[in-house]
Design an enzyme around this catalytic site. Structure first.
Site, mmCIF file in Angstrom:
data_model
loop_
_atom_site.group_PDB
_atom_site.id
_atom_site.type_symbol
_atom_site.label_atom_id
_atom_site.label_comp_id
_atom_site.label_asym_id
_atom_site.label_seq_id
_atom_site.Cartn_x
_atom_site.Cartn_y
_atom_site.Cartn_z
ATOM 1 N N HIS A 1 1.500 -7.308 -3.535
ATOM 2 C CA HIS A 1 2.101 -6.000 -3.227
ATOM 3 C C HIS A 1 0.980 -5.045 -2.793
ATOM 4 O O HIS A 1 0.619 -4.138 -3.538
ATOM 5 C CB HIS A 1 2.808 -5.498 -4.490
ATOM 6 C CG HIS A 1 3.703 -4.321 -4.296
ATOM 7 N ND1 HIS A 1 4.046 -3.459 -5.321
ATOM 8 C CD2 HIS A 1 4.344 -3.843 -3.195
ATOM 9 C CE1 HIS A 1 4.856 -2.523 -4.867
ATOM 10 N NE2 HIS A 1 5.043 -2.725 -3.587
ATOM 11 N N ASP B 1 2.560 -2.467 2.548
ATOM 12 C CA ASP B 1 3.305 -2.867 1.355
ATOM 13 C C ASP B 1 3.016 -4.287 0.865
ATOM 14 O O ASP B 1 3.043 -4.531 -0.324
ATOM 15 C CB ASP B 1 4.809 -2.711 1.598
ATOM 16 C CG ASP B 1 5.631 -2.674 0.311
ATOM 17 O OD1 ASP B 1 5.243 -1.944 -0.618
ATOM 18 O OD2 ASP B 1 6.648 -3.382 0.229
ATOM 19 N N CYS C 1 3.476 4.907 -5.402
ATOM 20 C CA CYS C 1 2.194 5.347 -5.967
ATOM 21 C C CYS C 1 1.099 5.446 -4.909
ATOM 22 O O CYS C 1 -0.088 5.432 -5.241
ATOM 23 C CB CYS C 1 1.768 4.433 -7.096
ATOM 24 S SG CYS C 1 2.851 4.557 -8.531
ATOM 25 N N ARG D 1 14.065 7.072 2.230
ATOM 26 C CA ARG D 1 13.119 6.230 2.969
ATOM 27 C C ARG D 1 13.279 6.369 4.473
ATOM 28 O O ARG D 1 14.352 6.693 4.968
ATOM 29 C CB ARG D 1 13.366 4.764 2.607
ATOM 30 C CG ARG D 1 13.153 4.425 1.127
ATOM 31 C CD ARG D 1 11.737 4.067 0.844
ATOM 32 N NE ARG D 1 11.455 3.903 -0.584
ATOM 33 C CZ ARG D 1 10.364 3.287 -1.046
ATOM 34 N NH1 ARG D 1 9.488 2.772 -0.230
ATOM 35 N NH2 ARG D 1 10.148 3.203 -2.339
ATOM 36 N N LYS E 1 10.951 -7.819 -0.352
ATOM 37 C CA LYS E 1 10.532 -8.116 -1.716
ATOM 38 C C LYS E 1 10.939 -9.536 -2.131
ATOM 39 O O LYS E 1 10.194 -10.241 -2.798
ATOM 40 C CB LYS E 1 11.142 -7.102 -2.683
ATOM 41 C CG LYS E 1 10.814 -5.655 -2.353
ATOM 42 C CD LYS E 1 9.340 -5.406 -2.361
ATOM 43 C CE LYS E 1 9.027 -3.933 -2.152
ATOM 44 N NZ LYS E 1 7.585 -3.680 -2.222
HETATM 45 P P1 GDP Z 1 4.102 3.704 -1.840
HETATM 46 O O1 GDP Z 1 5.534 3.631 -2.242
HETATM 47 O O2 GDP Z 1 3.188 3.012 -2.809
HETATM 48 O O3 GDP Z 1 3.893 3.281 -0.440
HETATM 49 O O4 GDP Z 1 3.691 5.246 -1.975
HETATM 50 P P2 GDP Z 1 3.633 6.404 -0.853
HETATM 51 O O5 GDP Z 1 2.376 6.344 -0.071
HETATM 52 O O6 GDP Z 1 4.899 6.424 -0.098
HETATM 53 O O7 GDP Z 1 3.547 7.676 -1.792
HETATM 54 C C1 GDP Z 1 4.497 7.924 -2.805
HETATM 55 C C2 GDP Z 1 4.422 9.352 -3.238
HETATM 56 O O8 GDP Z 1 3.110 9.630 -3.751
HETATM 57 C C3 GDP Z 1 4.650 10.326 -2.084
HETATM 58 O O9 GDP Z 1 5.446 11.391 -2.525
HETATM 59 C C4 GDP Z 1 3.261 10.794 -1.735
HETATM 60 O O10 GDP Z 1 3.252 12.086 -1.199
HETATM 61 C C5 GDP Z 1 2.510 10.728 -3.068
HETATM 62 N N1 GDP Z 1 1.070 10.432 -2.859
HETATM 63 C C6 GDP Z 1 0.537 9.464 -2.077
HETATM 64 N N2 GDP Z 1 -0.812 9.520 -2.079
HETATM 65 C C7 GDP Z 1 -1.157 10.536 -2.897
HETATM 66 C C8 GDP Z 1 -2.417 11.097 -3.316
HETATM 67 O O11 GDP Z 1 -3.498 10.663 -2.926
HETATM 68 N N3 GDP Z 1 -2.345 12.139 -4.207
HETATM 69 C C9 GDP Z 1 -1.163 12.636 -4.657
HETATM 70 N N4 GDP Z 1 -1.196 13.663 -5.498
HETATM 71 N N5 GDP Z 1 0.041 12.158 -4.267
HETATM 72 C C10 GDP Z 1 0.045 11.112 -3.408
HETATM 73 P P1 PGA Z 2 7.053 0.935 -1.840
HETATM 74 O O1 PGA Z 2 8.039 -0.210 -1.310
HETATM 75 O O2 PGA Z 2 6.038 0.133 -2.566
HETATM 76 O O3 PGA Z 2 6.622 1.580 -0.584
HETATM 77 O O4 PGA Z 2 7.746 1.895 -2.767
HETATM 78 C C1 PGA Z 2 9.340 -0.361 -1.639
HETATM 79 C C2 PGA Z 2 9.523 -0.812 -3.056
HETATM 80 O O5 PGA Z 2 8.536 -1.246 -3.700
HETATM 81 O O6 PGA Z 2 10.659 -0.735 -3.522
HETATM 82 MN MN MN Z 3 6.655 -1.877 -2.343
HETATM 83 MN MN MN Z 4 5.301 2.399 0.826
#
Ligand code: GDP
Ligand code: PGA
Ligand code: MN
Ligand code: MN
Length: 607
Positions: free
Chosen positions: A251, A298, A275, A390, A231
């Site tokens: 991001h 990411d 998200c 993580r 980050k």
């Molecule tokens: P990142 O931090 O943006 O990379 O998000 P992640 O892909 O790791 O997802 C974060 C959380 O959102 C996890 O608990 C996933 O299971 C949930 N999640 C991801 N994609 C979806 C989706 O399409 N629908 C729902 N309901 N939950 C999701």
């Molecule tokens: P995330 O990456 O977007 O997968 O959650 C780490 C962070 O943003 O802290």
């Molecule tokens: Mn991130």
């Molecule tokens: Mn992620």
């Protein structure tokens, strides 16, 4: 101790003749007074030595070699589990250049404060020097950095997340520019002190000096606070570089979607932390004939190529993914990646047979060791794994890495997606009318807060391009930069912009859209919009898919739910106006007129 007597600082003992680097290392060692200085080489020998040390210190647990080869689970201090946005600072010379969204302190004052904190802060510890590169080393202008840290956990994690090793020092040569990234846990040991498993300090500073391209981090050992290539460098410092040099540091995940006709489309998507980026990056499409490959989950660095198209590279080398919710049905490709081993988990639960577990993973257990190292049973209060636990794993292990993921040229982006976590209001998918409207959509992304940073989980906040916590400069200048890049480009070659929301809920609180692999149906509509082969409906907020236009073949879902997920409810959108108004007045005078114009137009369409 004088610097001459710190082992590892003897003249000629360092593996480089880069004068500026040698001087900086000596200066930091004199200040922080470690027991010794060790140059990290990213070797297997180093991995074994440091994991042995952390095992002995109780920081990590060795996992079962069959189930989780060469993998470990670390437990952090319970007060050091996420990024600390309230302790993150952009110390530009002028306050206005940090903008209204960042914490700002005068750089001279901040350097004085932190120099005092760093004085003797590595006593009793080893100071590691980690040369690293963000993005392929073979790039025309490789983005180099050196992290100094007193955390072995950071050394191990940087080996996974960034390109390290002797080739980096070779590329640095004797005078190449590098980003100085200084990290200390802020937990010196006096002779006779016994260490704790996860040293850190209650006082934390994650500080950036954008004009000097420097990072100073103190007091935290956790992910985004301590692995400074991620980050801090690749978003906060890089966004400032990108603003100066005419590119974008975002991001965003990078995904390659392949149609049944074998045509590849590269898609970049920005969602706030936790998200859905990592899940979308590794999507397993559910519609027949469509395949996906990944290039990053990411961060995307994007610049225009000679052909006028926008090209993206992922600066990272590993995934730092959210564990909870990851399982064989939601994200089989992440599970396959982890099965290969070589993973550092943080704050997950450990089973009696030394496997990992987290909420949402298949299987149930009568007994676990939870993320705080305590006995856990299904009757226990609280989750077994921390909600922001993580996995940190090499990208190269992912079975769907696109062959071109390591190509310094990057890949040409056809669509940019913005999105967030919204229970209401925001439709499943909306296409922007044009680039400026797309920038407006990005500028107004709202999302319910998650466990990825401190703060109230669930509260809605505006998060422009999902960059709110990662902007290295003024948000108004940032939005203007987006507008100008669009103006400088050939409009027909610009990516199309879309706004997605996988998280809309019905009156009964259920998700209206099944998400995960089924999101491929939305991606297919996006591709068909790019090709001009599918319809959508003009609404006040943009062009929205209709249930008929989405490929819902074989999907076991209530059509009313899909219609509700896609609905544009004018009353709900009218309720957005005061909150966007408030956000834009917070952005202040630097809000681009193009964005203000888009807002006026939206208000009129909703009137
Ligand atoms: P990142 O931090 O943006 O990379 O998000 P992640 O892909 O790791 O997802 C974060 C959380 O959102 C996890 O608990 C996933 O299971 C949930 N999640 C991801 N994609 C979806 C989706 O399409 N629908 C729902 N309901 N939950 C999701
Ligand atoms: P995330 O990456 O977007 O997968 O959650 C780490 C962070 O943003 O802290
Ligand atoms: Mn991130
Ligand atoms: Mn992620």
């Amino acid at each position: 101790m004088t610097s001459a007597t710190i082992p590892g600082l003897e003249p000629g003992s360092a593996p480089t003749r880069h004068q500026e680097l040698l001087e900086w290392v000596a200066e930091v060692a004199r200040l922080t007074q470690p027991d010794q200085v060790v140059w990290s080489d990213g070797s297997d020998e180093e991995w074994t030595r440091l994991t042995d040390e952390l095992l002995a210190a109780g920081t990590i647990t060795k996992l079962d070699e069959e189930k989780q080869p060469n993998s470990f689970a670390a437990n952090s201090d319970p007060a050091d589990v996420a990024r600390v946005e309230s302790r993150t600072f952009i110390c530009s010379k002028r306050e206005i250049d940090a903008g209204p969204t960042n914490n700002w302190v005068d750089p001279t004052e901040m350097r004085a404060t932190m120099t005092e904190l760093y004085t003797g802060s590595m006593r009793g510890r080893t100071m590691y020097v980690i040369p690293f590169c963000m993005g392929p080393l073979g790039a025309d202008d490789p983005k180099l950095g050196v992290e100094i840290t007193d955390s072995a956990y950071v050394v191990l994690s940087m080996r996974i997340m960034t390109r390290v090793g002797p080739a980096v020092l070779e590329t640095l040569g004797t005078d190449k520019f590098f980003v100085k990234a200084l990290h200390s846990l802020g937990a010196p040991l006096q002779p006779g002190d016994t260490d704790v498993p996860w040293p850190c300090n209650t006082e934390k500073y994650i500080t950036h000096f954008p004009e000097d391209r420097e990072i100073w981090s103190y007091g935290s050992g956790y992910g985004g606070n301590a692995l400074l290539g991620k980050k801090c460098y690749s978003l906060r410092i890089a966004s400032a570089m990108a603003h100066d040099e005419g590119w974008l540091a975002e991001h965003m995940l990078i995904l390659k979607l392949i149609s049944p006709e074998e045509k590849a489309y590269y898609i970049a998507a920005a969602f706030p932390s936790a998200c859905g980026k990592t899940n979308l990056a590794m999507i397993q499409p559910t519609i027949p004939g469509w395949r996906a490959e990944t290039l990053g989950d990411d961060i995307a660095w994007m610049r225009f190529g000679d052909d006028g198209r926008l090209y993206a590279v992922n600066p990272e080398f590993g995934f730092f993914g959210v564990a909870p919710g990851t399982n064989w049905s939601s994200n089989p490709n992440a599970m396959e990646t982890l099965k290969q081993g070589n993973t550092m988990y943080t704050n997950v639960a450990v089973t009696d047979d030394k496997d990992v577990w987290w909420e949402g993973l298949e299987g149930s257990h009568d007994h676990l060791i939870d993320w705080q190292g305590k006995d856990w049973t299904p009757e226990s209060d609280g989750p077994a794994a921390h909600p922001n636990s993580r996995y940190c794993v090499p990208m190269s292990q992912c079975p769907i890495m696109a062959p071109e993921w390591d190509d310094p040229q990057g890949v040409p982006i056809s669509a940019i997606l913005f999105g967030g976590r919204r229970k209401t209001t925001v439709p499943l998918v909306t296409e922007a009318r044009d680039w400026q409207h797309g920038v407006f959509m990005g500028a107004t992304v709202g999302s319910e807060q998650t466990a990825a940073a401190e703060g109230t989980v669930g509260a809605i906040r505006r998060d422009p391009m999902a960059m709110l916590p990662f902007l290295g400069y003024n948000v108004g200048d940032y939005l203007q930069h987006w507008i100008e890049l669009g103006k400088s480009a050939d409009e027909s070659k610009l990516p199309k912009v879309f706004y997605v929301n996988w998280f809309r809920r019905g009156a009964d609180k259920r998700f209206l859209w099944p998400g995960f692999g089924e999101n491929s149906r939305v991606l297919k509509w996006i591709v068909e919009r790019i090709e001009g082969t599918v319809g959508g409906v003009e609404t006040p907020v943009g062009i929205v898919a209709t249930p008929e236009a989405l490929d819902l073949d074989g999907l076991d879902v209530n059509l009313d739910d899909v219609a509700e997920a896609l609905a544009v409810n004018v009353d709900e959108w009218r309720e957005e106006i005061p909150s966007i108004e408030e956000w834009f007045s917070f952005v202040g005078d630097k809000l681009p007129t193009g964005i203000a114009d888009e807002f006026e137009a939206l208000k009129q369409r909703l009137a």
